[in-house]
Design a protein around this motif. Structure first.
Motif: not given
Length: 326
Positions: A307-312
């Protein structure tokens, strides 16, 4: 614990990619299937038949999802008001799409809306991209564009449909099983590298399986020269078959599965991952200000799960694992 076991702790929403295309849709659908795969992100045909005239484009696609959260649904966006011969064809109400500011959408030309790709979560529209925008990013290009450096780092951007795949777990296949799916990983990796380069500070951690790839691929070498020259604390990971030279970066070499089977690119801003404040709707600003990361593991030859994420919190956890264990 390995990165593969660490990845098992993450889960994400189930989403589908729907093509609403009145001009020769079958080749487009086949291309989408080959690009996005058929695992967590399932690709379906958004065209409607006579029996579906009163139903939204995604009904009957077999896509499970959460209860509606009050956003834009396929029923509101897509109707069967245009008839082509005896077959009802989908008609996109562009005004409806534009009124929903919470739904990222690429494109303003009404002619482009004839060929639209929607990202769905259940029956809710998460994002929309025109075929042209998606084609320029992944459908009509190949990995040589990035390997050779033909696409400048500053030109790498994410269409809304790809941006909307953040936090959705995926399984992608490499060549020869698929000619296109791995390109998604390359595109997202380049976007994260662009965020680090634009920021000019913070920390970037990137794996290459084999460290020789850095010098073997002209485009990759140029990217990491540019990133490290800005002052970004750059860390490179992989099997030490050939160490990169004359590069202002810290090299971490090993031969356990975390080095041989992982693909990660993680950018951490100096103050740590956090939600963007100045323009939270801009993907680039979100990455620069708040951090962004990609983690994928080769679970079997040429099969990648991740997956890829911006979630801090997720960016922090991935960065912390890499920093402590590799």
């Amino acid at each position: 614990m390995t990165l593969e076991q660490f990845l098992d702790r993450f889960d994400g929403p189930e989403r589908s990619v729907v093509t609403v295309n009145r001009t020769d849709p079958d080749p487009v659908l086949n291309m989408l299937v080959d690009t996005f795969g058929d695992d967590a992100v399932r690709v379906v045909d958004g065209r409607m038949t006579t029996g579906d005239a009163e139903r939204p484009a995604t009904d009957g696609a077999g896509v499970a999802g959460p209860e509606r959260r009050g956003g834009l649904t396929a029923r509101e966006l897509t109707t069967s008001g245009v008839v082509d011969g005896d077959e009802p064809a989908p008609s996109i109400d562009v005004d409806v799409l534009r009124r929903h500011d919470d739904v990222p959408f690429d494109g303003d030309d009404p002619d482009d809306i004839e060929n639209l790709v929607l990202l769905m979560e259940g029956d809710e529209v998460v994002a929309g991209s025109t075929l042209g925008e998606l084609g320029d990013a992944v459908l009509f290009v190949n990995s040589d564009l990035y390997v050779t450096g033909s696409r400048p780092l500053g030109d790498v951007d994410l269409p809304s449909v790809i941006s909307g795949l953040d936090d959705a777990t995926f399984t992608l296949r490499g060549y020869p099983e698929s000619n296109r799916q791995k390109l998604l990983l390359i595109t997202i990796s380049r976007f994260i590298e662009r965020a680090a380069w634009t920021a000019g500070d913070g920390t970037l951690r990137s794996s290459f399986q084999r460290l020789s790839r850095i010098d073997d691929e002209v485009g990759t070498r140029e990217v990491y020269e540019r990133v490290s020259d800005t002052g970004v604390d750059t860390h490179l990971y992989g099997v030490p078959d050939e160490l990169p030279t004359d590069l202002d970066a810290v090299v971490h070499a090993g031969d356990d599965p975390d080095f041989t089977d992982s693909w990660f690119v993680v950018y951490r801003p100096p103050e740590g991952p956090h939600p963007a404040e100045s323009d939270p709707r801009s993907d680039l600003v979100r990455g620069i200000e708040g951090g962004v990361g990609l983690l994928a593991v080769e679970t079997e030859p040429r099969v990648w799960r991740g997956l890829w994420t911006f979630d801090a919190e997720r960016v922090s956890r991935v960065n912390r694992y890499i920093e402590r264990h590799l």
